[in-house]
Scaffold this motif. Structure first.
Motif, PDB file in Angstrom:
ATOM      1  N   LYS A  81      49.149  51.089  40.366  1.00 38.34           N
ATOM      2  CA  LYS A  81      48.254  50.766  39.242  1.00 38.34           C
ATOM      3  C   LYS A  81      48.570  49.365  38.701  1.00 38.34           C
ATOM      4  CE  LYS A  81      47.778  55.646  37.990  1.00 38.34           C
ATOM      5  NZ  LYS A  81      47.997  56.675  36.951  1.00 38.34           N
ATOM      6  N   ARG A  83      48.442  45.590  37.468  1.00 42.09           N
ATOM      7  CA  ARG A  83      47.550  44.801  36.638  1.00 42.09           C
ATOM      8  C   ARG A  83      48.209  43.442  36.344  1.00 42.09           C
ATOM      9  NH1 ARG A  83      45.129  48.478  38.073  1.00 42.09           N
ATOM     10  NH2 ARG A  83      43.931  50.058  36.922  1.00 42.09           N
ATOM     11  N   ASP A  85      47.825  40.147  33.767  1.00 39.75           N
ATOM     12  CA  ASP A  85      47.225  39.597  32.565  1.00 39.75           C
ATOM     13  C   ASP A  85      47.341  38.072  32.598  1.00 39.75           C
ATOM     14  OD1 ASP A  85      46.676  38.642  29.970  1.00 39.75           O
ATOM     15  OD2 ASP A  85      47.233  40.569  29.091  1.00 39.75           O
TER      16      ASP A  85
END
Length: 325
Positions: A81, A83, A85
Motif C-alpha cells: 500500500k 504512497r 507525498d
C-alpha cells in the motif's frame, strides 16, 4: 503490519516515475523477495543465486568495512500500500513480507542477509508495475544497461591499489608481449573485441604459468622469454598450415595453445634441454595438420576438443626394445 514513513525523492524519465530512497537492511531483509525461474517456471525470471558471491559481499561489508553505493532496484507489490507525498517528500508503506520484488541486486540483497551488521542501502522503487513490466525492466537492466567489463576492472586495479601480486605479474607479461612478441598489437587491455585477446582471457589463460609451470619458480624475465618463444613457434606452425582460421589472435585458439603451455615446456626441457623457438617448433610441428576450419564454437567444449586433438598429435609413441627386459 506496521506502516512506516521515510524520506524519498521522485525521479521522472520519459513520463515514467520511480522513487529513490535509503532503507535499512533490516527492512529489506523482511520485505524483499526474488522471483526465480526454478521456483516458478511460469512467472519466475531471475537467475539462481550464486551463494559464494553473496557470502563474499557479506564479508566485504562486515570484515573489510566496504561500501556498496549501487542501488537495489525493486517493484512494490500491492500489499505494501505504498504512497508517496510530493509535498513532504515522504514515502509511506506497510512493511509487508514479500512486499518488494527485487528487479536488480539480488546478490547485494542476499549479501545483506548474510551480513552480521545492519546497513543503510540506496533503493530505487517502482510502484504499480504489471508483471510484464517487471520482466521487461529486468531484461532492460541486464541487456541494454550493461555493467563495467571485467577487462576494464583488471586494467584499473593497479590504480586502485587492489591488484594482487599474480595480477601484477600478469599485467607486466601482458604489456611486454604487447610490445615485443608475435601478439604485439593484438592484446587489448580494457575491453573485448573480435580479433583481439582481452586482458580477461589473457589472465585466465596464463594463471597456471605463474603457479605450476616448469618456469614458474624462475624470474619474470625468463617467463616472458619462454612465453614469447612458445607463441612465436605456434605462430610459425599456424602459418605453415596455410589455414586462414589458424590465428593466434583468435581467442579460442589462444586459450587452447596456452592450455598446453605447461606440458609442452616440460617435454621440450626433457627432449631438447632448452626452451628455444626451434625446439618448440620441432615438438609441436604436427599440429599444423589439424583442420582448423572444423572448430567453429567458442565455448569450453570447443576448447577441450581442440586441446585433445592437439594433444593426440603431440603424443609420441613409446619405444619398447629387447634391452628393456
Amino acid at each position: 503490519m506496521p506502516r512506516i514513513s521515510i524520506n524519498a525523492i521522485e525521479c521522472v524519465q520519459n513520463n515514467k516515475s520511480f522513487i529513490i530512497t535509503s532503507m535499512n537492511s533490516s527492512i529489506l531483509k523482511k520485505m524483499c523477495f526474488v522471483s526465480r525461474k526454478k521456483d516458478d517456471a511460469i512467472k519466475g525470471f531471475q537467475r539462481l543465486l550464486n551463494v559464494k558471491r553473496a557470502k563474499d559481499i557479506a564479508l566485504y561489508l562486515d570484515n573489510l568495512k566496504g561500501i556498496i553505493p549501487s542501488a537495489i532496484i525493486v517493484s512494490a507489490q500491492d500489499n505494501t500500500k505504498m504512497r508517496f507525498d510530493k509535498q513532504s517528500s515522504k514515502l509511506s508503506f506497510e512493511t509487508s513480507q514479500d512486499g518488494l520484488l527485487v528487479i536488480d541486486g539480488q546478490h547485494r540483497l542476499f549479501g545483506l542477509i548474510e551480513a552480521k551488521g545492519e546497513y543503510d542501502m540506496p533503493v530505487v522503487i517502482f510502484n504499480n508495475l504489471k508483471s510484464s513490466e517487471e520482466v521487461k525492466l529486468f531484461i532492460d537492466i541486464n541487456t541494454t544497461q550493461k555493467g563495467v567489463p571485467t577487462a576494464l576492472i583488471l586494467d584499473i586495479k593497479n590504480q586502485a591499489g587492489t591488484e594482487t601480486k599474480l595480477e601484477e605479474r600478469q599485467r607486466e607479461l601482458f604489456e611486454k608481449l604487447n610490445t615485443d612478441s608475435v601478439l604485439a598489437g593484438y592484446l587489448l587491455k580494457n575491453e573485448s573485441k573480435a580479433g583481439k585477446i582481452s586482458r580477461t582471457v589473457f589472465n585466465n589463460s596464463t594463471k597456471s604459468i605463474f603457479t605450476n609451470s616448469p618456469v614458474s619458480e624462475m624470474g619474470d624475465d625468463i617467463i616472458y622469454k619462454t612465453v614469447k618463444n612458445y607463441l612465436e613457434a605456434v605462430d610459425v606452425i599456424f602459418k605453415e598450415s596455410r589455414n586462414k582460421d589458424a590465428r593466434l589472435n583468435k581467442t579460442i585458439l589462444f586459450k587452447s595453445v596456452m592450455n598446453l603451455f605447461n606440458e609442452v615446456c616440460e617435454k621440450c626441457l626433457i627432449k631438447y634441454k632448452n626452451l628455444k623457438v626451434e625446439s618448440f617448433i620441432d615438438y609441436i610441428g604436427s599440429i599444423r595438420d589439424l583442420n582448423f576450419n572444423e572448430y567453429t564454437g567458442t565455448n569450453k567444449a570447443t576448447e577441450n576438443r581442440i586441446v585433445n586433438d592437439m594433444r593426440s598429435l603431440l603424443r609420441e609413441p613409446l619405444q619398447v626394445g629387447e634391452d628393456m627386459f
